[in-house]
Write an enzyme that holds these catalytic residues in place. Structure first.
Site, short mmCIF file in Angstrom:
data_model
loop_
_atom_site.label_atom_id
_atom_site.label_comp_id
_atom_site.label_asym_id
_atom_site.label_seq_id
_atom_site.Cartn_x
_atom_site.Cartn_y
_atom_site.Cartn_z
CG ASP A 57 -2.02 1.00 1.17
OD1 ASP A 57 -2.15 1.67 0.13
OD2 ASP A 57 -2.77 1.10 2.16
CG ASP A 116 -3.37 3.79 -3.58
OD1 ASP A 116 -4.24 3.01 -4.01
OD2 ASP A 116 -3.57 4.59 -2.65
CD GLU A 117 -5.57 -0.81 -1.49
OE1 GLU A 117 -5.27 -1.58 -0.55
OE2 GLU A 117 -6.55 -0.07 -1.47
#
Length: 369
Positions: free
Chosen positions: A23, A117-118
């Site tokens: 993350d 983003d993860e």
């Protein structure tokens, strides 16, 4: 349904998986601070500063004031008067995300992106032949820092639920591991409001039933959980014991994008209902921008206090190309719902018939998030 075993018993009959959840730390805001030195160390919000704007991401400096994503911009500014608003640059975020995914691919093809983003990575068998997943996570985070200049946090465990939970434990720029040996004990002391998949409304319902922690949840049998939480009952039964069997799916196809919210108090008027929908529209649109997609059908979901629900949808041949277009349609659909004698407890927005934007044209999307 047969009773589930503890993680130690599962380990004896099946190979323990090694799952990493990566993350990025305050991704959009961190990219902006990286690219503009004047923003470093300052409270930054990515999003619109207009009266009806919504925060898409907040830097850690802004978070100390209580600013967070999906918060109305006016509320964010009130909490942090010195907050600096930055217009999102999704083309840049997509490019950075592509760099990060190239790093993931050096270690495993089993990558399930959740957003820009993860992502989950299954490194049980990996391309480097590395045995220790924590070392893989350290290497990946170091490479991300070297290539992009950005920090990432990681969670390592034997299932997706615990890996995602672990990635929050030492943020920012840290990592944590939850092993099969301590998985059940870790969950036992965890407040249910911190469980991935347990939203505020579900947490509140659990609290009313006397369920405050994983240990309290574990005391409830599966029949009780199904009675009160329906199809989520077996999931809660499993995670209360540190057990979950969802696989990392590198080719997960998403056909629609949706967001919904259950309100603390039932709504009876149009204006507060529309206000409650704005963060949901913003969340849906962030997915659209982040993945360069558009949708042709928008659907409003309304659930009343008596748990009856309705949906209303509208389609357009050219697709919805801005959050304002979605809001205009949703507001028209919502207006037809009011006035109502039954309070509205939940509202949701879904965008479907998804297409990817490519050089000014569109092609049918098999969206991988």
């Amino acid at each position: 349904m047969s009773a589930m075993s503890d993680p130690a018993e599962i380990a004896s009959s099946a190979r323990i998986r090694k799952i990493i959840h990566i993350d990025m730390d305050a991704f959009y805001a961190s990219v902006e601070q990286r690219d503009n030195p004047e923003l470093r160390g300052k409270p930054v919000a990515v999003g619109g500063s207009a009266a009806r704007g919504v925060v898409a991401a907040a830097s850690y400096e802004a978070r100390t004031f209580g600013v967070h994503s999906a918060m109305p911009s006016v509320t964010a500014k009130r909490k942090c008067p010195d907050l600096i608003f930055v217009t999102p640059r999704f083309d840049v975020y997509r490019a950075v995300s592509a760099q990060i995914r190239e790093i993931f691919a050096e270690y495993t093809p089993m990558i399930e992106p959740l957003s820009l983003d993860e992502a989950y990575l299954d490194v049980t068998e990996n391309l480097k032949g590395m045995e220790i997943a924590t070392e893989i996570a350290l290497e990946i985070r170091a490479k991300i820092k070297a290539v992009t200049g950005l920090n990432a946090s990681a969670g390592i465990s034997y299932n997706k639920f615990l890996a995602k939970t672990a990635s929050d434990l030492n943020k920012p720029n840290g990592q944590a591991v939850i092993t099969p040996k301590n998985g059940a004990a870790f969950v036992a002391q965890l407040p249910v409001k911190k469980f991935h998949g347990v939203g505020p409304a579900t947490a509140e319902k659990m609290h009313r039933l006397g369920i405050e922690t994983g240990a309290d949840l574990r005391e409830k049998d599966i029949e009780f959980l199904v009675q009160h939480f329906g199809k989520s009952g077996p999931y809660f039964y499993g995670i209360a014991r540190g057990i979950e069997d969802r696989q990392v799916k590198p080719n997960r196809v998403r056909k629609s994008i949706g967001a919904e919210d259950t309100f603390a108090q039932d709504l009876y008027d149009y204006a507060p209902a529309l206000e409650g929908l704005n963060p949901l529209i913003a969340k849906v649109w962030r997915y659209c921008e982040a993945n360069n997609i558009r949708g042709k059908t928008v659907t409003l979901k309304v659930k009343y206090a008596d748990f009856t629900q309705i949906t209303r949808a509208k389609s357009t041949a050219q697709g919805f190309r801005s959050p304002e277009a979605i809001e205009e349609t949703i507001s028209n659909l919502l207006e037809a719902v009011f006035p109502t004698r039954k309070g509205v407890r939940l509202l949701g927005v879904t965008l479907s018939s998804l297409e990817r934007q490519t050089d000014g044209s569109t092609t049918q999307l098999a969206l991988m998030l």
